[in-house]
Design an enzyme around this catalytic site. Structure first.
Site, PDB file in Angstrom:
ATOM      1  N   CYS A   5      -3.464  -4.344  -6.143  1.00 30.29           N
ATOM      2  CA  CYS A   5      -2.945  -5.725  -6.159  1.00 30.29           C
ATOM      3  C   CYS A   5      -2.618  -6.261  -7.557  1.00 30.29           C
ATOM      4  O   CYS A   5      -1.527  -6.789  -7.761  1.00 30.29           O
ATOM      5  CB  CYS A   5      -3.884  -6.694  -5.453  1.00 30.29           C
ATOM      6  SG  CYS A   5      -5.187  -5.973  -4.484  1.00 30.29           S
ATOM      7  N   ARG A  19     -13.184   4.392  -7.395  1.00 29.79           N
ATOM      8  CA  ARG A  19     -14.319   3.470  -7.387  1.00 29.79           C
ATOM      9  C   ARG A  19     -15.588   4.237  -7.726  1.00 29.79           C
ATOM     10  O   ARG A  19     -15.808   5.347  -7.235  1.00 29.79           O
ATOM     11  CB  ARG A  19     -14.455   2.783  -6.022  1.00 29.79           C
ATOM     12  CG  ARG A  19     -13.287   1.846  -5.789  1.00 29.79           C
ATOM     13  CD  ARG A  19     -13.393   1.027  -4.530  1.00 29.79           C
ATOM     14  NE  ARG A  19     -12.104   0.364  -4.309  1.00 29.79           N
ATOM     15  CZ  ARG A  19     -11.768  -0.298  -3.215  1.00 29.79           C
ATOM     16  NH1 ARG A  19     -12.627  -0.395  -2.223  1.00 29.79           N
ATOM     17  NH2 ARG A  19     -10.585  -0.862  -3.105  1.00 29.79           N
ATOM     18  N   HIS A  54       1.815  -5.135  -0.626  1.00 35.30           N
ATOM     19  CA  HIS A  54       1.692  -6.547  -0.991  1.00 35.30           C
ATOM     20  C   HIS A  54       3.011  -7.239  -0.727  1.00 35.30           C
ATOM     21  O   HIS A  54       4.052  -6.793  -1.199  1.00 35.30           O
ATOM     22  CB  HIS A  54       1.258  -6.682  -2.450  1.00 35.30           C
ATOM     23  CG  HIS A  54      -0.123  -6.149  -2.663  1.00 35.30           C
ATOM     24  ND1 HIS A  54      -0.369  -4.919  -3.205  1.00 35.30           N
ATOM     25  CD2 HIS A  54      -1.328  -6.672  -2.321  1.00 35.30           C
ATOM     26  CE1 HIS A  54      -1.686  -4.708  -3.213  1.00 35.30           C
ATOM     27  NE2 HIS A  54      -2.288  -5.754  -2.677  1.00 35.30           N
ATOM     28  N   LYS A 114     -10.125 -12.045   5.564  1.00 38.87           N
ATOM     29  CA  LYS A 114      -9.351 -10.890   6.014  1.00 38.87           C
ATOM     30  C   LYS A 114      -9.293 -10.850   7.533  1.00 38.87           C
ATOM     31  O   LYS A 114     -10.200 -11.316   8.205  1.00 38.87           O
ATOM     32  CB  LYS A 114     -10.021  -9.575   5.567  1.00 38.87           C
ATOM     33  CG  LYS A 114     -10.240  -9.442   4.090  1.00 38.87           C
ATOM     34  CD  LYS A 114     -10.764  -8.049   3.740  1.00 38.87           C
ATOM     35  CE  LYS A 114     -12.204  -7.836   4.172  1.00 38.87           C
ATOM     36  NZ  LYS A 114     -12.650  -6.453   4.071  1.00 38.87           N
TER      37      LYS A 114
HETATM   38 ZN   LIG Z   1      -4.269  -6.039  -2.377  1.00 41.44          ZN
END
Ligand SMILES: [Zn+2]
Ligand SMILES: [Zn+2]
Length: 578
Positions: A271, A300, A322, A405
């Site tokens: 993002c 991660r 996005h 979400k």
């Molecule tokens: Zn995102």
């Protein structure tokens, strides 16, 4: 589930009591209930799974004298005295004391444990249908800087029937375990030299990954999505602006440059970088919506103890997208994303429902932005679910730090649930990156950003698919779709001709050229779950046919090669499920 949690937690006390009685020098540490049962971690205990039966027997013997759990309030001093030889309990006691919490012991039979409560009323009547399942290593409080403890897992149910059901589904899950099948089907591997949680995809696994991604791409490209490509690392400033640095830094890998003092991070999501593509030129309301997709690798820094096959990895990607749009375009964009998701889930045969992942109102410090905007978006998401007639439920505390979400929870072939797709309506990142567009009236305004993934992470999706199908993928996904098996060496040339013909038609075919018996060739093809076997001998060679057989063992008899090709082609094109 409160009652089941109490039962699980109570049984973990019983486990600790049995272990303490059999191995008096061992030190009980922590023993919480978990999703499917409970565990207890012990220090100074070396056992193997062979010891589990002995522990269970001891548990059944002890529980006969457990009439209740008696609560005893103690001062920190009394607590420290009781557990003076157990540094783990002492650490917990010190923490509770520092936080000013009341310290309580619970006594059952002759066993005393430090505990906050949450037990069954009549242990000797209620703790009956349990089973110890496995032994594993686990770091004290999940940190590899701490000592390694011995963890014993178990499960318990209110009735024998429920326990039996659970154990047989566990057996089926074991057969379908993606780590086991991944090895047997040669799909992915790990190397100590590369590192834990960093999967390497073999040709077959990489092919599967590609097919899954291409399917998503083909649907997205029809919906006006454009692919972008972004680097794996970015400066800390990017993540400071997005808020990830503050809220997420512990899960990010730091990268050191040899030439500058700049601080870089491997990106944990796309993002923030996509906002910079948006911001790279001035945007008009006429340009919107803009839909950027990206399959870049993400990283991660997961705790080593939590890494597991493809379920929890350090390197993965997402079918990430996005959408930058006007507020008035959000409904249409979200509806389109939801209908694309529906189309894709159908192809894999997943049943699903949605979770509305909203804020935990008790912990406002976990989220950025104006609570009024949160209220608005949470209500909006609910309306979208209702409008699309989607089965949904609330998930408090499951939101990201910047937006609520809509998460798709899919049910696999074993009835287990997995979160796959996600759609998020986000007002905060555009604000933080000061993104703008020029509206009709000539004014600068903020776009809305929609984050959206359909299968989520292709790597994790691969794991779910392996277990969902038990390795027997539908034909369009099977790395090898057809295996040609010559009966004798005499038939090898004909077998190769058939194989070439199939390959020429874009069907993934292999010829078993080994000098083995037909039985052995069939068995091996079945083990690798190849959808079709074509057996060719003198008779077939003479007639220009093949004897078709499927992986379930069904014989179709002789068919013309052309007819077989037409049938398989159709199955592949339709992405048929059986
Ligand atoms: Zn995102
Ligand atoms: Zn307890």
């Amino acid at each position: 589930m409160a009652n089941l949690d109490n039962l699980r937690h109570s049984t973990s006390h019983l486990l600790a009591a049995a272990v303490s009685s059999l191995w008096p020098k061992s030190k009980p540490t922590l023993g919480p209930p978990i999703d499917d049962g409970f565990y207890y971690d012990f220090a100074d205990l070396t056992i193997s799974e062979e010891d589990l039966a002995k522990i269970e027997t001891k548990m059944r013997e002890l529980v006969k004298n457990w009439d209740s759990f008696e609560k005893i309030e103690v001062t920190p001093e009394q607590a420290r005295k009781e557990f003076k030889d157990n540094p783990y309990k002492l650490e917990l006691i010190d923490e509770f004391a520092k936080e000013g919490q009341k310290i309580t012991f619970y006594e059952s039979g002759k066993f005393l444990d430090l505990c906050r409560g949450g037990h069954v009323a009549k242990p000797k009547d209620e703790i009956k249908h349990f089973k110890l399942l496995s032994v594993a290593g686990a770091y004290w409080r999940g940190s590899e800087k701490n000592p390694m403890l011995t963890r014993i897992y178990g499960t318990v149910f209110p009735s024998q029937g429920e326990l039996d059901n659970y154990l047989s589904s566990l057996e089926e899950a074991r057969k379908r375990d993606h780590r086991k099948l991944g090895k047997e089907l040669d799909l992915f591997t790990f190397s100590d030299l590369v590192g834990a949680g960093l999967p390497l995809y073999t040709p077959k696994g990489a092919l599967l990954r590609k097919l899954v991604n291409e399917h998503v791409e083909s649907i997205q490209s029809k919906q006006g999505y454009s692919q972008v490509w972004t680097p794996q690392i970015a400066k800390a400033e990017l993540f400071k602006t997005s808020g990830h640095y503050d809220k997420y830094k512990d899960s990010m890998f730091r990268v050191i440059s040899n030439y500058s003092e700049e601080e870089f991070y491997l990106k944990p999501m796309n993002c923030p970088q996509h906002t910079q593509i948006y911001a790279s030129r001035s945007r008009s309301y006429r340009d919107l919506p803009l839909r950027f997709t990206d399959f870049a690798m993400l990283y991660r820094d997961e705790k080593p103890g939590e890494l597991s096959g493809l379920a929890r990895v350090r390197a993965f990607s997402q079918d990430d997208c996005h959408i930058f749009c006007l507020e008035s375009q959000v409904d249409e964009e979200v509806d389109r994303a939801l209908s694309m998701t529906k189309e894709i889930m159908k192809v894999y045969g997943f049943k699903y429902r949605y979770r509305l992942s909203i804020r935990d109102r008790e912990q406002p410090e976990k989220y950025i932005g104006d609570p009024k905007v949160w209220d608005k978006v949470e209500k909006w998401a609910e309306k979208i679910m209702v409008r699309n007639k989607i089965d949904h439920f609330d998930g408090p505390g499951e939101a990201t730090f910047y937006a609520p979400k809509m998460d798709l929870i899919a049910q696999d072939g074993l009835g287990r649930e997995w979160q796959l797709s996600t759609v998020q309506i986000d007002f905060f990142l555009p604000e933080r990156f000061k993104l703008t567009y020029i509206d009709k009236d000539g004014q600068e305004k903020r776009p809305v950003m929609i984050h959206r993934a359909i299968i989520g992470s292709p790597e994790r999706f691969l794991m779910i698919l392996i277990e969902h199908f038990g390795g027997a993928f539908p034909v369009w996904l099977s790395p090898v779709q057809v295996k040609v098996l010559p009966i004798t060496e005499r038939n090898l040339d004909y077998a190769k001709k058939v194989g070439d013909k199939l390959s020429g038609e874009g069907i993934r075919a292999e010829v078993d050229e080994r000098n083995e018996t037909l039985q052995a060739k069939i068995r091996d093809a079945q083990l690798t779950k190849v959808p079709y076997m074509l057996i060719v001998g003198d008779k077939e060679e003479k007639a220009g046919t093949v004897a078709k057989r499927d992986r379930k063992g069904k014989d179709y008899g002789p068919v013309k090669v052309e007819n077989f090709i037409a049938g398989v082609r159709k199955e592949i094109d339709e992405k048929s499920l059986d």
